[in-house]
Write an enzyme that holds these catalytic residues in place. Structure first.
Site, PDB file in Angstrom:
ATOM      1  CB  SER A  53      -0.815   0.041   1.231  1.00  0.00           C
ATOM      2  OG  SER A  53      -0.191  -0.142   2.497  1.00  0.00           O
ATOM      3  N   GLY A  55       4.882   3.145  -1.058  1.00  0.00           N
ATOM      4  CA  GLY A  55       6.413   3.298  -1.446  1.00  0.00           C
ATOM      5  C   GLY A  55       6.668   2.334  -2.473  1.00  0.00           C
ATOM      6  CE1 TYR A  56      11.657   1.903  -4.690  1.00  0.00           C
ATOM      7  CE2 TYR A  56      12.595   2.023  -2.524  1.00  0.00           C
ATOM      8  CZ  TYR A  56      12.592   2.571  -3.904  1.00  0.00           C
ATOM      9  OH  TYR A  56      13.744   3.327  -4.189  1.00  0.00           O
ATOM     10  CG  PHE A  77      -1.120  -3.413   9.538  1.00  0.00           C
ATOM     11  CD1 PHE A  77      -2.690  -3.791   9.806  1.00  0.00           C
ATOM     12  CD2 PHE A  77      -0.275  -3.622  10.826  1.00  0.00           C
ATOM     13  CE1 PHE A  77      -2.959  -4.166  11.269  1.00  0.00           C
ATOM     14  CE2 PHE A  77      -0.800  -3.992  11.922  1.00  0.00           C
ATOM     15  CZ  PHE A  77      -2.073  -4.355  12.212  1.00  0.00           C
ATOM     16  CD  GLU A  78      -1.717   1.574   4.851  1.00  0.00           C
ATOM     17  OE1 GLU A  78      -1.967   2.759   5.593  1.00  0.00           O
ATOM     18  OE2 GLU A  78      -0.689   1.321   4.267  1.00  0.00           O
ATOM     19  CG  LEU A 142       5.876  -5.936   6.052  1.00  0.00           C
ATOM     20  CD1 LEU A 142       4.642  -6.030   5.348  1.00  0.00           C
ATOM     21  CD2 LEU A 142       5.919  -7.208   7.102  1.00  0.00           C
ATOM     22  CE1 TYR A 227      19.444   3.883  -0.159  1.00  0.00           C
ATOM     23  CE2 TYR A 227      19.982   4.035   2.169  1.00  0.00           C
ATOM     24  CZ  TYR A 227      19.827   4.687   0.794  1.00  0.00           C
ATOM     25  OH  TYR A 227      20.389   6.013   0.737  1.00  0.00           O
ATOM     26  CE1 TYR A 237      18.238   2.179   6.071  1.00  0.00           C
ATOM     27  CE2 TYR A 237      19.844   0.669   5.169  1.00  0.00           C
ATOM     28  CZ  TYR A 237      18.531   1.054   5.317  1.00  0.00           C
ATOM     29  OH  TYR A 237      17.232   0.320   4.875  1.00  0.00           O
ATOM     30  CE  LYS A 246      16.205  -3.105   4.541  1.00  0.00           C
ATOM     31  NZ  LYS A 246      14.961  -3.693   4.066  1.00  0.00           N
TER      32      LYS A 246
END
Ligand code: NAD
Length: 398
Positions: A53, A55-56, A77-78, A142, A227, A237, A246
């Site tokens: 829902s 961004g990517y 999840f909105e 996600l 990323y 990050y 990541k």
């Protein structure tokens, strides 16, 4: 009906504009349609997107549906509109996507719930089994702040440095003032919890659940987005808690290559470029980096948004005719324009020079602010924000 204006607190905007969100989706669809490729015929036709829902994930869903004619199942999840408050941007964007995709003759199923739960996994599998039989692409996109484990315990993802404290700058969204930001080094438990939330375990659970029910079509693929970014953001990050999560994707993709091989399919990690999304807006110091990056990439004519990235990924890498552009760790690289030498040179040269007096000259904070507003459906010239708008909008949920 109500007049809806942006209400911004810190890095959060607590309102969303339905018409602006719909326009955002419309513009993304237009980009995909204008960039159709002849090889789309051999692309995916039944796609599951987890984190569909924003961004990517939303961009991947739009690319699959409108570039490749795919039927899609989206998990997200909105928040719907309650007690006179607007719904979340992802709710309105999913409503707009659903309308447009159905009008184009595509099958759409929406699952709103906690993707980490076994209940939502099984519910999604039931829908696929009933309506699509199998899927030929699973996109895991996600970005969550927390995860409830099967024993009921909730673990949280943190954005902290590891080993030593981090000091950097952040930009106050409303005033444009720069503020010093200091973060203590994460504890071992915070690192482990972040890996639990944003690492590869849940991706594995999804793929194994689908495989156990024979819902992965022959040749099916799965991808997950990661990323790396610039050295200037590494302390917070890549070398921080989120970087550890990541890193865990590297372990998970190895396991999943084995699972996907059983259907003659594949699993890939894809390194995407840094962009302003709901998830990215929460990363400390990211506003300075992205504002500098936008300035350099727009000047060079290489700036891309989520939809440009996912469309280029599908068209040139996943379903194109050429060779895959992978690095030594076999990750597909879509961040090559962000990491181009001249772009990073500009970012590094100006990273510690940015201040209140030169913010709008050295950086594209204006563009960053515009992207933030647009993410919530605001700031579009074609929309009259003084007009009352219906904000109680339904989404057909599976
Ligand atoms: P986003 O915040 O725009 O979207 C996150 C999605 O996850 C939304 O659809 C949301 O509804 C869904 N979601 C969150 N918690 C959920 C839950 N418990 N159950 C079901 N759905 C849930 O995030 P994004 O920036 O598009 O990030 C997606 C992925 O792309 C992440 O892995 C992120 O690290 C990666 N990525 C982002 C960037 C960037 O700059 N934004 C760059 C490279 C890679």
């Amino acid at each position: 009906m109500n007049i809806i204006k942006p209400r911004i607190r810190g890095f959060l905007c607590t309102t969303a504009h339905p018409k602006g969100c719909a326009l955002d989706v419309q513009q993304q669809i237009r980009h995909v349609v204008e960039n159709l490729v002849p090889t789309a015929q051999k692309g995916p036709k039944k796609v599951l997107v987890i984190g569909a829902s924003g961004g990517y994930g939303l961009a991947s869903r739009i690319t699959a549906a409108f570039g490749y004619g795919a039927d899609t199942v989206g998990v997200f999840f909105e928040r719907s509109s309650v007690k006179g408050r607007t719904a979340s941007p992802g709710w309105y964007k999913t409503a707009a996507f659903t309308d447009q995709a159905k009008q184009a003759g595509r099958y759409v199923a929406n699952v709103n719930g906690d993707a980490f739960s076994d209940e939502i996994k099984q519910k999604t599998c039931d829908i696929i089994e009933r309506d699509l039989e199998q899927v030929d692409l699973v996109v895991y996109s996600l970005a969550a702040p927390a995860r409830q484990l099967p024993d009921g315990k909730t673990v949280r993802s943190t954005l902290k440095p590891i080993g030593k404290p981090f000091t950097g700058m952040t930009i106050d969204f409303n005033s444009g003032e720069l503020r010093q930001l200091s973060l203590e080094s994460a504890t071992d438990e915070e690192v482990q919890d972040t890996v639990k939330v944003m690492g590869g375990e849940d991706w594995e659970l999804w793929i194994k659940a689908l495989a156990a029910r024979h819902l992965l079509a022959p040749g099916c693929g799965t991808i997950n987005y990661t990323y790396l970014g610039s050295e200037v953001t590494w302390p917070i990050y890549y070398h921080g808690t989120i970087g550890k999560a990541k890193e865990d994707l590297g372990r998970a993709v190895g396991v999943l290559r084995g699972v996907m091989a059983t259907v003659g399919g594949y699993a890939h990690l894809v390194v995407m470029k840094g962009l302003l999304t709901q998830a990215a807006s929460a990363i400390p110091g990211m506003s300075v980096y992205l504002s500098l990056l936008f300035k350099a990439m727009k000047s060079a004519g290489t700036h891309e948004g989520c939809i440009e990235q996912t469309t280029r990924l599908f068209n040139t890498q996943l379903f194109g005719d050429g060779e895959l552009r992978v690095d030594t760790e076999e990750r597909i690289r879509m961040d090559e324009l962000e990491l181009a030498a001249e772009i990073q040179e500009y970012v590094k040269k100006n990273w510690s020079k940015v201040g209140a007096s030169n913010l709008f000259e050295l950086t594209d904070f204006e563009g960053y602010r515009q992207a933030f507003l647009e993410m919530h459906g605001f700031g579009f010239a074609d929309i009259d924000y003084d007009e009352e708008v219906e904000f109680l909008i339904d989404i057909p949920l599976a």
